[in-house]
Design a protein around this motif. Structure first.
Motif, PDB file in Angstrom:
ATOM      1  N   GLY A 305       0.813  -1.201   0.000  1.00  0.00           N
ATOM      2  CA  GLY A 305       0.000   0.000   0.000  1.00  0.00           C
ATOM      3  C   GLY A 305       0.852   1.258   0.000  1.00  0.00           C
ATOM      4  N   THR A 306       0.177   2.396   0.063  1.00  0.00           N
ATOM      5  CA  THR A 306       0.829   3.699   0.023  1.00  0.00           C
ATOM      6  C   THR A 306       0.712   4.367   1.382  1.00  0.00           C
ATOM      7  OG1 THR A 306       0.181   3.926  -2.297  1.00  0.00           O
ATOM      8  CG2 THR A 306       0.932   5.916  -1.176  1.00  0.00           C
ATOM      9  N   THR A 307       1.836   4.825   1.917  1.00  0.00           N
ATOM     10  CA  THR A 307       1.832   5.534   3.187  1.00  0.00           C
ATOM     11  C   THR A 307       2.038   7.023   2.952  1.00  0.00           C
ATOM     12  OG1 THR A 307       4.210   5.162   3.496  1.00  0.00           O
ATOM     13  CG2 THR A 307       2.694   3.526   4.429  1.00  0.00           C
ATOM     14  N   PHE A 308       1.527   7.813   3.883  1.00  0.00           N
ATOM     15  CA  PHE A 308       1.647   9.268   3.815  1.00  0.00           C
ATOM     16  C   PHE A 308       2.207   9.756   5.141  1.00  0.00           C
ATOM     17  CE2 PHE A 308      -1.524   7.987   0.795  1.00  0.00           C
ATOM     18  CZ  PHE A 308      -1.292   8.787  -0.305  1.00  0.00           C
ATOM     19  N   THR A 309       3.279  10.533   5.072  1.00  0.00           N
ATOM     20  CA  THR A 309       3.947  10.998   6.283  1.00  0.00           C
ATOM     21  C   THR A 309       4.223  12.489   6.208  1.00  0.00           C
ATOM     22  OG1 THR A 309       6.105  10.406   5.326  1.00  0.00           O
ATOM     23  CG2 THR A 309       5.043   8.774   6.747  1.00  0.00           C
ATOM     24  N   THR A 310       4.401  13.102   7.380  1.00  0.00           N
ATOM     25  CA  THR A 310       4.767  14.505   7.463  1.00  0.00           C
ATOM     26  C   THR A 310       6.273  14.637   7.299  1.00  0.00           C
ATOM     27  OG1 THR A 310       5.019  14.371   9.865  1.00  0.00           O
ATOM     28  CG2 THR A 310       2.830  14.937   9.014  1.00  0.00           C
ATOM     29  N   ALA A 311       6.760  15.879   7.373  1.00  0.00           N
ATOM     30  CA  ALA A 311       8.186  16.133   7.182  1.00  0.00           C
ATOM     31  C   ALA A 311       9.034  15.426   8.234  1.00  0.00           C
ATOM     32  CB  ALA A 311       8.454  17.631   7.211  1.00  0.00           C
ATOM     33  N   ASP A 312       8.490  15.236   9.450  1.00  0.00           N
ATOM     34  CA  ASP A 312       9.266  14.564  10.495  1.00  0.00           C
ATOM     35  C   ASP A 312       9.050  13.054  10.512  1.00  0.00           C
ATOM     36  OD1 ASP A 312       6.752  14.257  11.540  1.00  0.00           O
ATOM     37  OD2 ASP A 312       7.113  15.431  13.365  1.00  0.00           O
ATOM     38  N   GLY A 313       8.336  12.526   9.501  1.00  0.00           N
ATOM     39  CA  GLY A 313       8.130  11.096   9.398  1.00  0.00           C
ATOM     40  C   GLY A 313       6.903  10.566  10.106  1.00  0.00           C
ATOM     41  N   SER A 314       6.118  11.437  10.718  1.00  0.00           N
ATOM     42  CA  SER A 314       4.907  10.992  11.398  1.00  0.00           C
ATOM     43  C   SER A 314       3.832  10.657  10.373  1.00  0.00           C
ATOM     44  CB  SER A 314       4.383  12.084  12.337  1.00  0.00           C
ATOM     45  OG  SER A 314       5.359  12.420  13.303  1.00  0.00           O
ATOM     46  N   PRO A 315       3.014   9.647  10.637  1.00  0.00           N
ATOM     47  CA  PRO A 315       1.956   9.296   9.683  1.00  0.00           C
ATOM     48  C   PRO A 315       0.886  10.378   9.601  1.00  0.00           C
ATOM     49  CG  PRO A 315       1.733   8.026  11.703  1.00  0.00           C
ATOM     50  CD  PRO A 315       3.037   8.739  11.799  1.00  0.00           C
ATOM     51  N   VAL A 316       0.345  10.562   8.412  1.00  0.00           N
ATOM     52  CA  VAL A 316      -0.767  11.480   8.205  1.00  0.00           C
ATOM     53  C   VAL A 316      -2.046  10.648   8.191  1.00  0.00           C
ATOM     54  CG1 VAL A 316      -1.829  13.162   6.665  1.00  0.00           C
ATOM     55  CG2 VAL A 316       0.656  13.102   6.909  1.00  0.00           C
ATOM     56  N   ASN A 317      -2.852  10.797   9.215  1.00  0.00           N
ATOM     57  CA  ASN A 317      -4.103  10.049   9.295  1.00  0.00           C
ATOM     58  C   ASN A 317      -5.161  10.673   8.402  1.00  0.00           C
ATOM     59  OD1 ASN A 317      -3.077   8.287  11.264  1.00  0.00           O
ATOM     60  ND2 ASN A 317      -3.672   9.668  12.927  1.00  0.00           N
ATOM     61  N   PHE A 318      -6.029   9.808   7.848  1.00  0.00           N
ATOM     62  CA  PHE A 318      -7.175  10.257   7.077  1.00  0.00           C
ATOM     63  C   PHE A 318      -8.397  10.296   7.987  1.00  0.00           C
ATOM     64  CE2 PHE A 318      -5.579   8.457   2.729  1.00  0.00           C
ATOM     65  CZ  PHE A 318      -4.453   9.258   2.831  1.00  0.00           C
ATOM     66  N   ALA A 319      -9.381  11.117   7.606  1.00  0.00           N
ATOM     67  CA  ALA A 319     -10.646  11.140   8.327  1.00  0.00           C
ATOM     68  C   ALA A 319     -11.484   9.929   7.913  1.00  0.00           C
ATOM     69  CB  ALA A 319     -11.401  12.439   8.035  1.00  0.00           C
ATOM     70  N   ASP A 320     -12.362   9.482   8.803  1.00  0.00           N
ATOM     71  CA  ASP A 320     -13.244   8.368   8.478  1.00  0.00           C
ATOM     72  C   ASP A 320     -14.219   8.775   7.377  1.00  0.00           C
ATOM     73  OD1 ASP A 320     -12.136   6.605  10.299  1.00  0.00           O
ATOM     74  OD2 ASP A 320     -13.484   7.213  11.921  1.00  0.00           O
ATOM     75  N   GLY A 321     -14.378   7.919   6.396  1.00  0.00           N
ATOM     76  CA  GLY A 321     -15.277   8.202   5.284  1.00  0.00           C
ATOM     77  C   GLY A 321     -14.600   7.961   3.949  1.00  0.00           C
ATOM     78  N   GLN A 322     -15.297   8.304   2.886  1.00  0.00           N
ATOM     79  CA  GLN A 322     -14.782   8.091   1.539  1.00  0.00           C
ATOM     80  C   GLN A 322     -13.504   8.891   1.307  1.00  0.00           C
ATOM     81  OE1 GLN A 322     -16.750   9.793  -2.154  1.00  0.00           O
ATOM     82  NE2 GLN A 322     -17.325   7.641  -2.428  1.00  0.00           N
ATOM     83  N   VAL A 323     -12.595   8.296   0.513  1.00  0.00           N
ATOM     84  CA  VAL A 323     -11.323   8.932   0.158  1.00  0.00           C
ATOM     85  C   VAL A 323     -11.254   9.076  -1.351  1.00  0.00           C
ATOM     86  CG1 VAL A 323      -8.805   8.750   0.205  1.00  0.00           C
ATOM     87  CG2 VAL A 323     -10.156   7.945   2.165  1.00  0.00           C
ATOM     88  N   TRP A 324     -10.894  10.256  -1.832  1.00  0.00           N
ATOM     89  CA  TRP A 324     -10.585  10.473  -3.247  1.00  0.00           C
ATOM     90  C   TRP A 324      -9.089  10.715  -3.367  1.00  0.00           C
ATOM     91  CZ3 TRP A 324     -13.887  12.266  -7.684  1.00  0.00           C
ATOM     92  CH2 TRP A 324     -15.217  11.843  -7.550  1.00  0.00           C
TER      93      TRP A 324
END
Length: 330
Positions: A305-324
């Motif tokens: 899968g694909t991960t998303f992180t901030t500049a300091d390496g912390s994960p970027v959480n998504f809000a619950d619900g549909q994702v585009w």
């Protein structure tokens, strides 16, 4: 599972049935003519409104991915608001196409269904043998689809799952009954092996009222609605609604900057089919809660899968619900 045992019959089915039924199958012909890139019985009636919704099974199994048309002649779409994830990719002539992924709920009907692209095969490898519903594909692409670790369900393999709707010309009138290709129902949230994390928003971010993404011949605008706590979607300046009158409203929008390069394929007019690379890393913008967060995306392997992180390496959480997820050329 022995992959060879399961893939060989699929490959023969795709090549034999699709080539015999669709010698003129092409892709990307929406804008310049009515050549159809799908195959379905022309007089199949639409399903009754009283058809019960398919049931759910335990959170195992594979997702349903459907290629959905989104040019003006294809709107409003059906079932788009029920998708868990909607991917937006550029296709021939600077236009765009949607890939809707369903895991937690299957609507009664989805469409209009359109053709597959080479990029779809790489994108879908993050799921476990997903079912891919598509109207057809270029002849040279069919062998790749046959070898891919997925379950192809075009009208060549599942003609009874499709029907032609009235009131629209082909190719913008091909619809899928998802229960006929997913007899066990929706697989559940665990099948969404995208790598996305859901939870509290990261700190910071920039207050964002709207974000517009432009392709050469298409554009998408996501406008924050405080009343709904969702992003309202517009295409080419027109609010998106389904045939039921609902507005798809993702809780999270990702603008993922990717490499887009020419592929080996062209449409019937000679336009090159872009290949969107979804394996690698790059910049991303994550929109949630009325704010935009700068992030880095990473997908080192095609089967991950694909991960998303901030500049300091912390994960970027998504809000619950549909994702585009909108793929934008870097």
């Amino acid at each position: 599972m022995d992959r060879r045992r399961h893939e060989a019959p699929t490959r023969r089915t795709v090549l034999t049935a699709a080539l015999a039924a669709a010698a003129s199958v092409t892709a990307g012909c929406t804008r310049h003519g009515t050549t159809d890139d799908g195959r379905a019985p022309q007089a199949t009636p639409a399903p009754s409104e009283s058809t019960p919704a398919p049931g759910k099974r335990p959170a195992t199994g594979s997702v349903l991915a459907v290629k959905i048309d989104n040019v003006a002649a294809a709107r409003p779409q059906t079932g788009l608001d029920s998708a868990d994830v909607v991917y937006v990719e550029q296709v021939e002539g600077g236009l765009s196409r949607l890939m809707a992924v369903y895991a937690t709920r299957l609507p009664e009907v989805i469409g209009p269904v359109r053709s597959a692209r080479e990029s779809d095969l790489e994108l879908l490898r993050q799921f476990t043998r997903p079912t891919l519903a598509f109207s057809g594909a270029q002849k040279k692409l069919l062998p790749l689809i046959g070898r891919a670790p997925l379950r192809p369900k075009s009208p060549a393999e599942a003609s009874g799952a499709y029907y032609r709707g009235s009131g629209r010309p082909a190719p913008h009138n091909l619809y899928l009954r998802p229960a006929r290709v997913m007899p066990d129902g929706a697989p559940g949230r665990a099948a969404l092996t995208t790598g996305f994390r859901h939870g509290a928003a990261p700190a910071g971010g920039t207050v964002t009222a709207s974000r517009t993404v432009r392709y050469p011949a298409a554009r998408f605008t996501f406008t924050w609605s405080g009343d709904r706590s969702r992003w309202l979607v517009s295409m080419d300046g027109t609010p998106v609604r389904t045939t039921a009158g609902d507005r798809p409203a993702p809780a999270t929008v990702v603008v993922q900057h990717v490499r887009v390069r020419p592929s080996e394929y062209h449409d019937v007019l000679g336009n090159n089919t872009p290949f969107t690379e979804t394996v690698g890393s790059g910049r991303a913008e994550v929109l949630r809660d009325g704010r935009s967060f700068e992030a880095t995306w990473s997908r080192p392997e095609a089967d991950g899968g694909t991960t998303f992180t901030t500049a300091d390496g912390s994960p970027v959480n998504f809000a619950d619900g549909q994702v585009w997820v909108v793929f934008l050329k870097a």
